[in-house]
Scaffold this motif. Sequence first.
Motif, PDB file in Angstrom:
ATOM      1  N   THR A 159       0.817  -1.229   0.000  1.00 58.38           N
ATOM      2  CA  THR A 159       0.000   0.000   0.000  1.00 58.38           C
ATOM      3  C   THR A 159       0.846   1.273   0.000  1.00 58.38           C
ATOM      4  O   THR A 159       0.322   2.357  -0.213  1.00 58.38           O
ATOM      5  CB  THR A 159      -0.965   0.025   1.199  1.00 58.38           C
ATOM      6  N   ASP A 160       2.162   1.136   0.210  1.00 57.33           N
ATOM      7  CA  ASP A 160       3.037   2.305   0.054  1.00 57.33           C
ATOM      8  C   ASP A 160       3.204   2.658  -1.428  1.00 57.33           C
ATOM      9  O   ASP A 160       3.602   3.767  -1.772  1.00 57.33           O
ATOM     10  CB  ASP A 160       4.426   2.038   0.660  1.00 57.33           C
ATOM     11  N   LYS A 161       2.934   1.681  -2.292  1.00 56.87           N
ATOM     12  CA  LYS A 161       3.102   1.875  -3.743  1.00 56.87           C
ATOM     13  C   LYS A 161       1.754   2.029  -4.455  1.00 56.87           C
ATOM     14  O   LYS A 161       1.626   2.822  -5.376  1.00 56.87           O
ATOM     15  CB  LYS A 161       3.866   0.688  -4.357  1.00 56.87           C
ATOM     16  N   ALA A 181       3.454  -3.574 -16.163  1.00 56.39           N
ATOM     17  CA  ALA A 181       4.449  -4.584 -16.566  1.00 56.39           C
ATOM     18  C   ALA A 181       5.764  -4.368 -15.822  1.00 56.39           C
ATOM     19  O   ALA A 181       6.243  -3.241 -15.699  1.00 56.39           O
ATOM     20  CB  ALA A 181       4.675  -4.524 -18.075  1.00 56.39           C
ATOM     21  N   GLY A 182       6.307  -5.463 -15.325  1.00 56.84           N
ATOM     22  CA  GLY A 182       7.589  -5.405 -14.613  1.00 56.84           C
ATOM     23  C   GLY A 182       7.468  -4.985 -13.162  1.00 56.84           C
ATOM     24  O   GLY A 182       8.462  -4.991 -12.431  1.00 56.84           O
ATOM     25  N   LYS A 183       6.251  -4.626 -12.730  1.00 55.96           N
ATOM     26  CA  LYS A 183       6.088  -4.162 -11.346  1.00 55.96           C
ATOM     27  C   LYS A 183       5.440  -5.219 -10.458  1.00 55.96           C
ATOM     28  O   LYS A 183       5.207  -4.968  -9.290  1.00 55.96           O
ATOM     29  CB  LYS A 183       5.202  -2.908 -11.310  1.00 55.96           C
ATOM     30  N   TYR A 184       5.083  -6.331 -11.025  1.00 58.50           N
ATOM     31  CA  TYR A 184       4.335  -7.306 -10.228  1.00 58.50           C
ATOM     32  C   TYR A 184       4.941  -8.715 -10.287  1.00 58.50           C
ATOM     33  O   TYR A 184       5.716  -9.042 -11.187  1.00 58.50           O
ATOM     34  CB  TYR A 184       2.873  -7.355 -10.672  1.00 58.50           C
ATOM     35  N   GLY A 185       4.574  -9.503  -9.308  1.00 56.12           N
ATOM     36  CA  GLY A 185       4.948 -10.903  -9.279  1.00 56.12           C
ATOM     37  C   GLY A 185       3.702 -11.764  -9.377  1.00 56.12           C
ATOM     38  O   GLY A 185       2.570 -11.251  -9.335  1.00 56.12           O
ATOM     39  N   ILE A 186       3.927 -13.055  -9.533  1.00 54.24           N
ATOM     40  CA  ILE A 186       2.810 -14.004  -9.570  1.00 54.24           C
ATOM     41  C   ILE A 186       3.129 -15.125  -8.601  1.00 54.24           C
ATOM     42  O   ILE A 186       4.207 -15.730  -8.686  1.00 54.24           O
ATOM     43  CB  ILE A 186       2.602 -14.582 -10.993  1.00 54.24           C
ATOM     44  N   ILE A 234       5.294 -17.969  -1.475  1.00 56.85           N
ATOM     45  CA  ILE A 234       4.806 -16.890  -0.612  1.00 56.85           C
ATOM     46  C   ILE A 234       5.970 -16.102  -0.009  1.00 56.85           C
ATOM     47  O   ILE A 234       5.949 -14.863   0.017  1.00 56.85           O
ATOM     48  CB  ILE A 234       3.911 -17.487   0.504  1.00 56.85           C
ATOM     49  N   ALA A 235       6.995 -16.825   0.460  1.00 58.71           N
ATOM     50  CA  ALA A 235       8.132 -16.138   1.081  1.00 58.71           C
ATOM     51  C   ALA A 235       8.792 -15.197   0.075  1.00 58.71           C
ATOM     52  O   ALA A 235       9.130 -14.047   0.398  1.00 58.71           O
ATOM     53  CB  ALA A 235       9.132 -17.165   1.597  1.00 58.71           C
ATOM     54  N   THR A 236       8.941 -15.673  -1.150  1.00 62.65           N
ATOM     55  CA  THR A 236       9.585 -14.855  -2.184  1.00 62.65           C
ATOM     56  C   THR A 236       8.739 -13.634  -2.499  1.00 62.65           C
ATOM     57  O   THR A 236       9.259 -12.518  -2.657  1.00 62.65           O
ATOM     58  CB  THR A 236       9.807 -15.698  -3.460  1.00 62.65           C
ATOM     59  N   MET A 237       7.410 -13.823  -2.594  1.00 63.89           N
ATOM     60  CA  MET A 237       6.524 -12.682  -2.893  1.00 63.89           C
ATOM     61  C   MET A 237       6.621 -11.623  -1.794  1.00 63.89           C
ATOM     62  O   MET A 237       6.777 -10.429  -2.075  1.00 63.89           O
ATOM     63  CB  MET A 237       5.067 -13.153  -2.995  1.00 63.89           C
ATOM     64  N   ASN A 238       6.529 -12.072  -0.544  1.00 64.25           N
ATOM     65  CA  ASN A 238       6.565 -11.106   0.561  1.00 64.25           C
ATOM     66  C   ASN A 238       7.916 -10.402   0.626  1.00 64.25           C
ATOM     67  O   ASN A 238       7.982  -9.190   0.845  1.00 64.25           O
ATOM     68  CB  ASN A 238       6.254 -11.816   1.886  1.00 64.25           C
ATOM     69  N   ALA A 243      11.082  -5.652  -0.073  1.00 68.69           N
ATOM     70  CA  ALA A 243      12.347  -5.093  -0.584  1.00 68.69           C
ATOM     71  C   ALA A 243      12.123  -4.054  -1.682  1.00 68.69           C
ATOM     72  O   ALA A 243      13.027  -3.309  -2.022  1.00 68.69           O
ATOM     73  CB  ALA A 243      13.220  -6.234  -1.109  1.00 68.69           C
ATOM     74  N   GLY A 244      10.933  -4.021  -2.238  1.00 63.47           N
ATOM     75  CA  GLY A 244      10.661  -3.055  -3.304  1.00 63.47           C
ATOM     76  C   GLY A 244      10.926  -3.589  -4.700  1.00 63.47           C
ATOM     77  O   GLY A 244      10.912  -2.843  -5.673  1.00 63.47           O
ATOM     78  N   GLU A 245      11.170  -4.905  -4.814  1.00 60.56           N
ATOM     79  CA  GLU A 245      11.367  -5.492  -6.149  1.00 60.56           C
ATOM     80  C   GLU A 245      10.068  -5.442  -6.939  1.00 60.56           C
ATOM     81  O   GLU A 245      10.080  -5.285  -8.158  1.00 60.56           O
ATOM     82  CB  GLU A 245      11.831  -6.947  -6.027  1.00 60.56           C
ATOM     83  N   ILE A 246       8.937  -5.628  -6.246  1.00 57.65           N
ATOM     84  CA  ILE A 246       7.629  -5.570  -6.911  1.00 57.65           C
ATOM     85  C   ILE A 246       6.678  -4.706  -6.069  1.00 57.65           C
ATOM     86  O   ILE A 246       6.936  -4.471  -4.881  1.00 57.65           O
ATOM     87  CB  ILE A 246       7.012  -6.979  -7.110  1.00 57.65           C
ATOM     88  N   ASP A 247       5.596  -4.254  -6.701  1.00 60.59           N
ATOM     89  CA  ASP A 247       4.622  -3.422  -5.986  1.00 60.59           C
ATOM     90  C   ASP A 247       3.358  -4.205  -5.611  1.00 60.59           C
ATOM     91  O   ASP A 247       2.643  -3.832  -4.695  1.00 60.59           O
ATOM     92  CB  ASP A 247       4.206  -2.222  -6.863  1.00 60.59           C
TER      93      ASP A 247
END
Lengths: 387, 278
Positions: A159-161, A181-186, A234-238, A243-247
């Motif tokens: 929610t900061d992003k 594009a490039g801002k999200y993970g799955i 889940i660990a990788t997503m969180n 870390a700011g890799e994804i929003d």
Amino acid sequence: MTNVSLSRRNFMQQSALWAAAFAGAGTLGGTAAQAAREKELNILCWEGYNSAQVLDPFRSSRGATVKAESLTNDPTMINRLRAGETSIWDLINVNNPWARKIMLPEKLIKPLDRAKFEPFFEKMMPAFKPPYQWAMDDSGAQLIGMAQRFGPYSFVVNTDKVSRATAEDQGWNLWNDASSAGKYGILESDDWNVFCICCIAGFDPFKQHSDDEVAKFTETAKRVFKGAKLVGDIATMNQALVAGEIDFHLTGGTYSASPARADGHPEIRGITPKSGPLAGGKGGIAWIEITSVVNNPTLSPLAEDFLAYVQAPDVAHTVAFAEGTYNPVAQMGNPDCFKLFTKEELDAIQWDSLAEEMDRSVEYDIVPDYDKLLDIMTAAKREASGG
Amino acid sequence: MSPGFRASLPVVIFLLAGFAAPLIAVTWFSFMPARTFSFAGAATLENYRTIVESTSYISFLWSLGLAAVTVVLLAFIAYPVAYGLVRVFGKWSMLVTLLFTIPLFVSENIRLYGWVLFLIKNGVLLGTIKSLFGVQAESMLFTLPAIILGMVYVYLPFMLFPMSLGISMVPQDTRDAAVDLGASRWQVFREVELPLSMPGILIGCLLTFVLAVGAIAEAKVLGGQQIIPITHDIEIAFTYAQNWPLGAALAVLLMLVVGALVLLVLRRFDLDVLLGRR
């Protein structure tokens, strides 16, 4: 300088030993011999029920050997029973539609003693009041499982992003926005990703799809996977969110965001869209776990005992906050259970918005053409990696 | 029944039950109808046709390509270290060997997640750079180079130890003789040490290639699934897709491709000749 004395013969022996040692290291282990069934219980479940916090008190109070295997998708568990493992397992814990629509008709599970177990539903949250549809067979006469953990499960944002309001308003169209594009993970949760991609494509996943819809699904799956920065657990997503890799990331909710929230990151939040293509114009999808007794020819008498054990307020609280992920439980409808939850724990499971999110969600159901859609999505994922 | 055969029976039975039987089961399953769970179905080539008609070749190519790149990089990285272990480090060899061996006692996934913490944005590496120099660099996580880094890291011991054994096979007397006969250091290396240590290099390369072609965790953890190796396709078939016959067919094809490549290499470099048996 070292000049190791080594013949050609023992060179080969040593090479083989090294290779065998390395290869063997990963495969050590084995299956314990089966003990008498009166003191043995085998549970096939999602993670949490296999934790020592939940099982150890049961083991010590009953003097029982309890084996619990945790898997992270329903189809694998169901097919383990289909492949003949009904003679191994006593309890199976999967998401809501499987017990009623698949496992009971296929005689993989058996009904519970309704008189004994239905009263537990009286003490659950209002949505679970008996007869609770996912715990009953089609006729409404037989009780086929017990409810406990549940939660909304659509997507997660930082929610900061992206603010909660924006995410809820924009909903699934967040993934139709080219600037995402490039801002999200799955999340690596392919069955749920099928549902989510249907929602992004603009139609209800839980029905038979037309050729046009399948074509739209194919195009959407390719685009969504092509635009993903990463796919992971889940660990990788969180970690990537913090870390700011994804929003934001696809497929997620209380279940996946709660570990990060409990770890001091309230900005990581499960989102349920305000509206969407699901039945009744709803925007989100929710899951409810149902735990059933397996149709095991030598069923352990501890199976029903365990189902009753996890209904106790303190054990239900432990189940909600067992290791791994944290989730609301239906037993929070009982004040004796609810009072065990601290403010921090309620924050972790987004208690503040839980009721409205569940209200905006449809309940997880079977996708009739899941196999076809999954194959399309798997190919899309593979082709996205083709560069 | 000869005493030799009788003596070998325990091993023969063990190999049949533990090695041949699973392979036969997987192969048989690959001919069962798609999405079935029984060995009793009518045999079909449907799964193989599905694979040929799909884009599975992308995953095969990624697996083989990544394994090949890993082997080449490791050959260049591991040889100097192996040489040092055998010829240079002396009493420190044991310590260096331990440094390479001890990580093997930690799960591969945990080691890879350690790399994630090191490489991730605001992690150990980039966070330190940011706090020291105020520069926010892009992380290499979830990219192809990150996957290769992970594979080189994970498979280094499997190349290093056979290579060390290979180098230690080169008799000191032979090297001394070459030097006495006027060979330069380069000539000693190229004409004596390299050919005589070739069995170790070759076994290291083969072992690493076969293991690396089955790698999955590196692409998942460090690569963020930006690349789908064939092992991941097999995993999906056995889990989410619940298409065990398709997974079995992919596994059989992978075994055939890897087996063919290994045989091809072994034909080119005959181990018996290298080992001086004929």
